[in-house]
Design a protein around this motif. Sequence first.
Motif, mmCIF file in Angstrom:
data_model
loop_
_atom_site.group_PDB
_atom_site.id
_atom_site.type_symbol
_atom_site.label_atom_id
_atom_site.label_comp_id
_atom_site.label_asym_id
_atom_site.label_seq_id
_atom_site.Cartn_x
_atom_site.Cartn_y
_atom_site.Cartn_z
ATOM 1 N N ILE A 223 1.048 -1.284 -0.553
ATOM 2 C CA ILE A 223 0.140 0.242 -0.263
ATOM 3 C C ILE A 223 0.764 0.570 0.004
ATOM 4 O O ILE A 223 1.819 1.195 1.140
ATOM 5 N N PRO A 224 0.658 1.983 -1.034
ATOM 6 C CA PRO A 224 1.956 3.354 -1.357
ATOM 7 C C PRO A 224 1.634 3.738 0.041
ATOM 8 O O PRO A 224 1.799 5.488 -0.436
ATOM 9 N N ILE A 225 -0.053 3.942 0.742
ATOM 10 C CA ILE A 225 0.146 5.708 1.389
ATOM 11 C C ILE A 225 0.315 4.741 3.182
ATOM 12 O O ILE A 225 -0.141 3.708 3.453
ATOM 13 N N ALA A 226 0.895 5.701 3.865
ATOM 14 C CA ALA A 226 1.431 5.298 5.238
ATOM 15 C C ALA A 226 -0.071 5.964 6.197
ATOM 16 O O ALA A 226 0.060 7.778 5.899
ATOM 17 N N GLU A 227 -0.753 5.452 7.459
ATOM 18 C CA GLU A 227 -1.068 6.930 8.173
ATOM 19 C C GLU A 227 0.062 6.559 9.329
ATOM 20 O O GLU A 227 0.696 5.714 9.550
ATOM 21 N N TYR A 228 0.521 8.397 10.126
ATOM 22 C CA TYR A 228 1.312 8.341 10.575
ATOM 23 C C TYR A 228 0.152 8.864 11.509
ATOM 24 O O TYR A 228 -0.060 10.185 12.477
ATOM 25 N N PRO A 229 0.276 8.119 12.427
ATOM 26 C CA PRO A 229 -0.709 8.593 13.580
ATOM 27 C C PRO A 229 0.035 9.666 14.929
ATOM 28 O O PRO A 229 0.609 9.212 15.532
ATOM 29 N N ASN A 230 -0.344 10.740 15.864
ATOM 30 C CA ASN A 230 -0.643 11.671 16.546
ATOM 31 C C ASN A 230 0.026 10.509 17.427
ATOM 32 O O ASN A 230 1.381 10.564 18.454
ATOM 33 N N ASN A 231 -0.704 9.280 18.134
ATOM 34 C CA ASN A 231 -0.391 8.545 20.060
ATOM 35 C C ASN A 231 -1.787 7.188 18.920
ATOM 36 O O ASN A 231 -2.684 7.053 18.367
ATOM 37 N N ASP A 361 5.500 9.124 21.887
ATOM 38 C CA ASP A 361 4.487 8.961 20.858
ATOM 39 C C ASP A 361 5.914 8.679 18.910
ATOM 40 O O ASP A 361 5.497 8.237 18.442
ATOM 41 N N GLU A 362 6.716 8.653 19.949
ATOM 42 C CA GLU A 362 8.153 8.292 18.396
ATOM 43 C C GLU A 362 7.879 6.682 17.757
ATOM 44 O O GLU A 362 8.086 6.894 16.595
ATOM 45 N N PRO A 363 7.400 6.221 18.163
ATOM 46 C CA PRO A 363 7.595 4.669 17.955
ATOM 47 C C PRO A 363 6.867 4.593 17.005
ATOM 48 O O PRO A 363 6.616 4.086 16.360
ATOM 49 N N PHE A 364 5.245 5.532 17.388
ATOM 50 C CA PHE A 364 4.609 5.098 15.783
ATOM 51 C C PHE A 364 4.442 6.139 14.451
ATOM 52 O O PHE A 364 4.366 5.739 14.069
ATOM 53 N N THR A 365 5.566 7.080 15.044
ATOM 54 C CA THR A 365 5.568 7.759 13.453
ATOM 55 C C THR A 365 6.771 6.727 13.476
ATOM 56 O O THR A 365 6.677 6.579 11.928
ATOM 57 N N ILE A 366 7.697 5.887 13.641
ATOM 58 C CA ILE A 366 9.261 4.942 13.295
ATOM 59 C C ILE A 366 7.948 4.551 12.483
ATOM 60 O O ILE A 366 8.573 4.094 11.311
#
Length: 484
Positions: A223-231, A361-366
């Motif tokens: 899937i070429p779209i990735a979601e970046y949740p804030n938390n 919150d960093e692990p969700f961005t990673i």
Amino acid sequence: MNKNIQSFIELCNGEFGRKVAYTYVDEITRENVLSVLQKAISVLNCNRPVIRYLHRYYRGDQPILYRQKTVRPEINNKTVENHALEIVRFKTSQTYGEPIQYVSRKPDQATNDAVDRLNDYMRDAHKQARDIELGTWQSSVGTAYKAVLKSKGNCPVPFRLNVLSPMNTIMVYSGHDGRDMLSIQQLKDEWDQQYSQCFSDTEYFIIKNGRVTDSGLNGFGGIPIAEYPNNPDRLSDVEIVITMLDQINKMQSDRMNGIEQFVQAFMLFKNCEINKDQFIEMCQLGAIQVKDSGQGVQSDVKIMSEELNQEQTQVAKDDVYRQVLVVEGMPDRQQNTGGDTGQAVYLRNGWDFAEQRAKLDEPFTIEAEKKHVFIVLNIIKQTTKDIDLSVRDFDVKITRNSTDNMLVKAQSLDYLLKNKIHPLIALTTCGLFGDPEKVWTMSKPYIDTIMKTQEQLDAEAERERALELLEVQTNSTIKTGGAE
């Protein structure tokens, strides 16, 4: 249209955080994609007005601007102290202020060189600019989406990055194991007709007017779209303090009203009659003449004013603002009273607390970044083929304040090295470098001149013993020969 006239609580009805779309099908196919899409769009339609409200609120469209005042409506100051912008900018800078780096997990030079080329590709694709845009959405509304697409024409980079609006994008997850199942974008064609573009792991679907008009193999390898949740709850950094931000706006506006009402106070005429023309004449002259009406009745003229206690109001406002900072995990801007070290100020003003909150919150961005880079690597392997990497070969490094307390960090590195800690562990622990693996690889020839491993020390000791034994044997031979 779509102005933030009502309060956020009235809009969300106590439902904080963005809703997540789930499906319980095992695989997305042409036969079931319409039912999955229909349920996901209902979730998107529920999130859209809240996302629009929060994004407009961050940009300054706040309810105080539409406040109605019934008593003395001509004095109705509407002041926005846009702390929402301050919060979003701070949170975005914490994660994306420095470029996100990919650092090698392996010590070999080939992997390091490949990771360097990947970082170069990202710089050429202006990744940091897209990440700042992404972080603004992520912080202001609770989630964000980034897409990677194949470049067209003679572009030096085989891919391009695009940040999508969360008002028109949603990701569908598996209700069984939480994996990404389907990305959905609501778009418009050249005739302004709305359609949905969907990607699963293996296929793409174009859906218009309730039917699948086109589908085929997904050439991205995922899937070429990735979601970046804030938390985990997809809470916006604005919505968790939005009631306090509204109160700050109200306090400041009322203070301005209090000052203006004091200046434009009513005049009280007691036991004296005056008409409009006489009043205007007295105002122009700047003087008023009255006389008692007799029979013990006294006449009087005075200003009806009660000044707002600005000092007490400021104390209340400062307290609300401090609570906003506490909830957000943001540092306080207290003045140094003297006698504090840099580290003491760092701890007292809340910078250390802000760092710890950012790490939560960093692990969700990673995690999202790994999904994103997986597609980027697939595109590179299909086109230029000059990077042979997998997502297991490198880590995602989010750098914050690498030069902050630099002397203390350098002293820590020196202390660790002197106490025989492995140099790579020391380089990673001290926090001086964004890519400690690369620093270790490049510095190893120099480190070897001042630090030796146990094997090297044992080898040197063995050589010294051999030399001593040889010297003893030589001396013995010389003595024996002399005796003969």
